[in-house]
Design a protein around this motif. Structure first.
Motif, short mmCIF file in Angstrom:
data_model
loop_
_atom_site.label_atom_id
_atom_site.label_comp_id
_atom_site.label_asym_id
_atom_site.label_seq_id
_atom_site.Cartn_x
_atom_site.Cartn_y
_atom_site.Cartn_z
N TYR A 6 7.69 -9.25 8.83
CA TYR A 6 7.62 -9.34 7.37
C TYR A 6 6.21 -9.75 6.98
O TYR A 6 5.45 -10.23 7.82
N GLY A 7 5.88 -9.58 5.71
CA GLY A 7 4.50 -9.86 5.29
C GLY A 7 3.56 -8.81 5.87
O GLY A 7 3.99 -7.69 6.22
N PHE A 8 2.28 -9.13 5.98
CA PHE A 8 1.28 -8.23 6.56
C PHE A 8 1.47 -6.76 6.14
O PHE A 8 1.49 -6.46 4.96
N LEU A 9 1.65 -5.87 7.12
CA LEU A 9 1.71 -4.44 6.81
C LEU A 9 3.14 -3.93 6.58
O LEU A 9 3.35 -2.73 6.44
N SER A 10 4.10 -4.84 6.54
CA SER A 10 5.51 -4.41 6.55
C SER A 10 5.90 -3.58 5.33
O SER A 10 6.80 -2.76 5.41
N GLU A 11 5.23 -3.79 4.20
CA GLU A 11 5.60 -3.03 3.01
C GLU A 11 4.44 -2.16 2.53
O GLU A 11 4.25 -1.98 1.34
N ASN A 12 3.67 -1.68 3.49
CA ASN A 12 2.52 -0.84 3.16
C ASN A 12 2.84 0.61 3.54
O ASN A 12 2.84 0.97 4.72
N PRO A 13 3.13 1.45 2.53
CA PRO A 13 3.57 2.82 2.84
C PRO A 13 2.50 3.65 3.55
O PRO A 13 2.83 4.52 4.36
N ASP A 14 1.21 3.36 3.26
CA ASP A 14 0.16 4.12 3.94
C ASP A 14 0.15 3.82 5.44
O ASP A 14 -0.14 4.69 6.27
N PHE A 15 0.48 2.58 5.78
CA PHE A 15 0.58 2.21 7.20
C PHE A 15 1.71 3.01 7.86
O PHE A 15 1.54 3.56 8.95
N VAL A 16 2.84 3.09 7.18
CA VAL A 16 3.98 3.84 7.73
C VAL A 16 3.57 5.29 7.98
O VAL A 16 3.84 5.85 9.05
N ASP A 17 2.90 5.88 7.01
CA ASP A 17 2.47 7.28 7.17
C ASP A 17 1.52 7.43 8.36
O ASP A 17 1.63 8.36 9.14
N ALA A 18 0.60 6.47 8.50
CA ALA A 18 -0.37 6.55 9.60
C ALA A 18 0.31 6.38 10.96
O ALA A 18 -0.03 7.06 11.92
N VAL A 19 1.29 5.47 11.01
CA VAL A 19 2.03 5.26 12.26
C VAL A 19 2.75 6.55 12.64
O VAL A 19 2.67 7.02 13.79
N GLU A 20 3.42 7.15 11.66
CA GLU A 20 4.19 8.36 11.96
C GLU A 20 3.28 9.53 12.29
O GLU A 20 3.60 10.34 13.17
N ALA A 21 2.13 9.60 11.63
CA ALA A 21 1.18 10.67 11.93
C ALA A 21 0.66 10.56 13.36
O ALA A 21 0.28 11.55 13.98
N ALA A 22 0.68 9.33 13.90
CA ALA A 22 0.23 9.13 15.28
C ALA A 22 1.36 9.39 16.27
O ALA A 22 1.21 9.15 17.47
N GLY A 23 2.51 9.85 15.76
CA GLY A 23 3.63 10.16 16.64
C GLY A 23 4.38 8.93 17.13
O GLY A 23 5.07 8.97 18.14
N ILE A 24 4.24 7.84 16.39
CA ILE A 24 4.90 6.58 16.77
C ILE A 24 6.02 6.30 15.78
O ILE A 24 5.90 6.59 14.59
N THR A 25 7.12 5.71 16.26
CA THR A 25 8.24 5.38 15.39
C THR A 25 7.96 4.10 14.63
O THR A 25 7.60 3.08 15.24
N PHE A 26 8.13 4.12 13.32
CA PHE A 26 8.01 2.90 12.51
C PHE A 26 9.40 2.31 12.38
O PHE A 26 10.33 2.97 11.96
N VAL A 27 9.55 1.03 12.77
CA VAL A 27 10.85 0.39 12.67
C VAL A 27 10.99 -0.15 11.25
O VAL A 27 10.61 -1.28 10.95
N GLY A 28 11.51 0.71 10.39
CA GLY A 28 11.64 0.36 8.98
C GLY A 28 11.95 1.60 8.18
O GLY A 28 12.18 2.67 8.75
N PRO A 29 11.94 1.45 6.86
CA PRO A 29 12.32 2.56 6.00
C PRO A 29 11.24 3.63 5.94
O PRO A 29 10.10 3.39 6.32
#
Ligand code: ADP
Ligand code: ADP
Ligand code: MG
Length: 659
Positions: free
Chosen positions: A81-104
Motif C-alpha cells: 500500500y502507499g508508494f506505487l500501489s495506486e499509480n496506474p502508469d506504473f501498472v501499465d509499465a509493469v504489464e508492458a514489461a510482461g510482468i504480472t501486477f498483483v492488483g487491479p
C-alpha cells in the motif's frame, strides 16, 4: 507465479513475503540505502538496491523497480500500500514489461483515482454518494455558492487527496474562503492538484468500509465491513471488524452497494469501498454514502482476515495468477471480533510529534488471538525518511468485549525503548468508556484528546527503580566480587548516593539510602522503600515495595533508562553535565527538533516577531510542523531556505540577542 518482487518496505513487505513463502513462491525485496539491513530485506530470498533514502529517489522509481524485476527474473510485482500501489502508469509499465501486477487493472485505478470523478461514476452506477458538489468549476464564488446550497457544516476535499491530507471542515460561510485556499494549497503541494470537491459534513460520522474482492472471471464478492471510526485528523488509529451495532440488513445493503461499485469498474483483486455513515440515530440502511475507493490492500486488512479466516494476500496472488475466487458470497464467514491498533513512534503528549530513534528494546506480545505485523526488529532505527510505524497489533476474540480485553492486555505487554511511542495513548483509548460500549464516531479522539494524551508524571516507585538502575543496584552481585557492590557507593561516606536525572528545569537529584539491602529513595514524587528480590533477568526484575512484590522491566540506553512497570513505560534521561555546558544562551536560536525538509520560511532577517509566531515550516514523516518564535524579538539571521534538507538540531534561525 514463481517469483514475486515486493515494491514496498516495512511491515507490509514482510507480511507479503510471509504468505508468498508459505505458497512456495520465491521473493525479491527492493531497498533504499536507509533500508540495507531492514527486516524485509533479510526475509526475502533476494534483494536489490534501488537508490537513496528519499522515496522519490527509491520506492517511487517505477523504472528502477521494473529493472530490478527483470534482473532477478521476477514474474510478478506486489505493490503493497502507499508508494506505487495506486499509480496506474506504473501498472501499465509493469504489464508492458510482461510482468504480472498483483492488483487491479490500471483502468480501475484511473476510474477511482480522483474523488470527484469516482463519485460521478458511482452516482451513475446507482450507489449513493455523499451529498455535495463535484463539478469542474473551481472559482471561489461558485464553490462558496455550492457550500451554501449543500448547507453548513461542509467538508472541502482535495480531489487527489489521501491519507487525511487536503481536507478542511468549515462551520460557517465566513471561514469558507480561507479554508478553501488551505485545501487547494495542500492539494497542490502534496498531490500536484489543487482541484477540490465539497461535501456535506455528516453528523456523528462513522467510517465503515467494505472489503471487496474480484477475480478475472467476473466474480466479485465482499468480505464484510471494518469500522475505522477511531481517527485522529482523518487518519485511522484503531480499526475493528465487525462494526459495533451493525444490523444484518445494513451489512447486506452496504455489501451489495460495494459489489455494485466494484463491478462498475471491472475490479480485480483486493479493494476497499469507504463509506461515511450518519450514526446519529444508530446504524440504518439508508444512512450510508460512498466516500472513496482504495484500489489496493488496506493497512487494516488483518482484522478482516481474523474474522473471515482468509489470507487476503494469498487470494491476491491466486487471483493475479488467473485463478477464480475459491468461494462465492455464501461462502464468506464472519466469526468473532477483531481489532487493530497502529503503534507509532510519536509523542502523543506533544501533539503526536513523530519521533525517530533506535529501538533498543522491542518486545511485542504474542499468544492466542494475538497477531503482530511489523517491519522492524529490536535494534533497528526509526528513520525520518518513512512512516514512523513500528507495528500493527491485531487481536481476535469470540466477541467484542473479549477481543477488547485482549487488546488492552497486549498493549500492556508491549515494551519499546529507544523511542517515544503512542502505546500509552492506545491503551487509554482501548479503555475508553464510550469506545468500550461500542459508541464510536470519528470525533471520539478529538473530544477526549486531553484525557487520552495527558502526560502523567511518573509515580515514586518508577522513579525509585530508575534511580537504582542508574546506580547499578538492581542486578545481583556475584559472591566472588565482594567489593563490586560497594564500589562508588560508600565513597561519599554513609550508604548514601544520588541518582541524577534530566528534569524539565535542569538536574534532578534522587537520593538513595541503603540499609542492609533495603533502599529508601527520596523521589520528587515522595519517598519510597524497596528491596530487590530477584534482579537476575532485566526483563523481569522482582522488587518488594513494602508488602507488595512487583515485576518490572529495565532497558538501558547510553543516555537514558526506561522502566516498564504496571503496563506503562517511563523513560528517564541521565543527567549529563557536558550537555549543559554546551548550551548557549537559551531562546536565541530555533533548531530543527527532527530531521526533515524545509517547506516554507515565513520571516526574513530584520523582521520583528512575537512569541508563538510561525517562522519555519518543516515537513518530516509526511506531516508538516511549524516552528514558532520562542520569544518576542527581531530575526537576526535565517539559516535555511525552502527545499533544504535539515538534520535534527540544525539551526534554522537566530534572533538578535537581547540586551
Ligand atoms: P488505509 O485506509 O489503508 O489506512 P491510508 O489512506 O491511511 O489508507 O493510506 C495507507 C498508506 O498509503 C499510508 O502509508 C499512506 O501514507 C499512504 N497513502 C495513502 N494515500 C496516499 C497518497 N495519495 N500518496 C501517497 N501515499 C498515500
Ligand atoms: P482520504 O483519501 O484522505 O482517506 P477520505 O475521503 O477517505 O479521504 O476521508 C478521510 C476521513 O475523513 C474519513 O474516514 C472520515 O472520517 C472523514 N470524512 C470524509 N468525508 C466526510 C464527510 N462528508 N463527513 C464527515 N466526515 C468525513
Ligand atoms: Mg479514505
Amino acid at each position: 507465479m514463481k517469483k514475486l518482487l515486493i515494491a514496498n518496505r516495512g511491515e507490509i513487505a514482510c507480511r507479503v513475503i510471509r504468505t508468498a513463502r508459505r505458497m512456495g513462491i520465491a521473493t525479491v525485496a527492493v531497498f533504499s540505502e536507509a533500508d540495507r539491513n531492514a527486516l524485509h530485506v533479510k526475509m526475502a530470498d533476494e534483494a536489490v538496491p534501488i537508490g537513496p533514502p528519499p522515496v522519490a529517489e527509491s520506492y517511487l522509481k517505477a523504472g528502477t523497480i521494473i529493472a530490478a524485476a527483470r534482473l532477478t527474473g521476477a514474474d510478478a510485482i506486489h505493490p503493497g500500500y502507499g508508494f506505487l500501489s495506486e499509480n496506474p502508469d506504473f501498472v501499465d509499465a509493469v504489464e508492458a514489461a510482461g510482468i504480472t501486477f498483483v492488483g487491479p487493472p490500471s483502468s480501475a485505478i484511473r476510474a477511482m483515482g480522483l474523488k470527484d470523478a469516482a463519485k460521478a461514476l458511482m452516482e451513475k452506477a446507482g450507489v449513493a454518494v455523499v451529498p455535495g458538489y463535484h463539478g469542474e468549476a473551481q472559482d471561489a464564488e461558485t464553490l462558496e455558492r455550492e457550500a451554501e446550497r449543500i448547507g453548513y457544516p461542509v467538508l472541502i476535499k482535495a480531489r487527489a487527496g489521501g491519507g487525511g491530507k487536503g481536507m478542511r471542515r468549515v462551520e460557517r460561510p465566513a471561514d469558507f474562503a480561507a479554508a478553501l485556499e488551505g485545501a487547494q494549497r495542500e492539494g497542490q503541494s502534496s498531490f500536484g492538484d489543487p482541484h477540490c470537491l465539497i461535501e456535506k459534513y455528516i453528523e456523528k460520522p462513522r467510517h465503515i468500509e467494505i472489503q471487496v474482492f474480484g477475480d478475472r472471471h467476473g466474480n466479485v464478492v465482499h468480505l464484510n465491513e471494518r469500522d475505522c471510526s477511531l481517527q485522529r485528523r482523518h487518519q485511522k488509529v484503531i480499526e475493528e471488524a465487525p462494526a459495533p451495532g451493525m444490523p444484518a440488513e445494513m451489512r447486506a445493503a452496504m455489501g451489495e452497494a460495494a459489489v455494485k461499485a466494484a463491478q462498475a469498474i471491472g475490479y480485480v483483486g483486493a479493494g476497499t469501498i469507504e463509506f461515511i455513515v450518519d450514526g446519529s440515530e444508530g446504524l440504518r440502511p439508508d444512512r450510508f454514502w460512498f466516500m472513496e475507493m482504495n484500489t489496493r490492500l488496506q493497512v487494516e486488512h488483518p482484522v478482516t482476515e481474523f474474522v473471515t479466516g482468509l489470507d487476503l494476500v494469498e487470494l491476491q496472488l491466486r487471483v493475479a495468477g488467473g485463478e477464480p475466487l475459491p468461494f462465492d458470497q455464501s461462502g464468506v464467514g464472519l466469526n468473532g471480533h477483531a481489532f487493530e491498533a497502529r503503534i507509532y513512534a510519536e509523542d502523543a503528549t506533544r501533539d503526536f510529534l513523530p519521533a525517530t530513534g533506535q529501538l533498543t528494546t522491542l518486545r511485542l506480545p504474542d499468544g492466542e488471538g494475538v497477531r503482530v505485523d511489523t517491519g522492524v526488529a529490536e535494534g533497528d532505527r526509526i528513520t525520518p525518511h518513512y512512516d514512523p510505524m513500528i507495528a500493527k497489533l491485531i487481536v481476535w476474540g469470540p466477541d467484542r468485549a473479549s477481543a477488547l480485553a485482549r487488546l488492552s492486555r497486549a498493549l500492556g505487554e508491549t515494551r519499546v525503548a529507544g523511542s517515544v511511542t503512542n502505546v500509552a495513548f492506545l491503551a487509554r483509548l482501548a479503555a475508553h468508556e464510550g469506545f468500550a460500549a461500542g459508541d464510536v464516531d470519528t470525533g471520539v479522539i478529538g473530544r477526549d484528546q486531553a484525557a487520552l494524551t495527558a502526560s502523567a508524571p511518573p509515580p515514586a516507585e518508577a522513579i525509585a527503580v530508575a534511580a537504582l538502575a542508574q546506580l547499578r543496584r538492581l542486578a545481583p552481585v556475584a559472591d566472588d566480587e565482594p567489593f563490586a557492590a560497594l564500589a562508588g557507593f560508600r565513597s561519599w561516606g554513609a550508604a548514601r548516593q544520588a541518582a541524577r536525572f534530566e528534569g524539565s528545569d535542569g538536574r534532578v537529584d534522587v537520593p538513595v539510602i541503603e540499609d542492609a539491602g533495603r533502599f529508601t529513595v527520596e523521589t520528587p514524587a515522595g519517598s519510597t522503600r524497596l528491596s530487590v528480590v530477584d534482579g537476575s533477568d532485566p526483563d523481569r526484575i522482582r522488587i518488594a515495595f513494602g508488602e507488595r512484590i512487583a515485576t518490572v522491566g529495565i532497558a538501558h540506553e547510553a543516555e537514558a533508562v526506561t522502566v516498564f512497570m504496571d503496563t506503562l513505560a517511563y523513560r528517564f534521561a541521565h543527567y549529563s553535565a557536558e550537555a549543559h555546558a554546551e548550551e548557549g544562551a537559551g531562546g536565541d536560536t530555533v533548531a530543527a527538533p527532527m530531521p526533515g525538509l524545509v517547506r516554507a520560511v515565513r520571516v526574513a532577517a530584520g523582521d520583528t516577531v512575537e512569541t508563538g509566531q510561525a517562522l519555519v515550516v518543516l515537513e518530516a514523516m509526511k506531516m508538516e510542523h511549524t516552528m514558532t518564535a520562542p520569544r518576542d524579538g527581531v530575526v537576526a539571521e535565517v539559516m535555511v531556505s525552502p527545499g533544504d534538507q535539515v538534520e535534527e538540531g540544525t539551526l534554522l534561525l537566530a534572533l538578535e540577542t537581547e540586551d
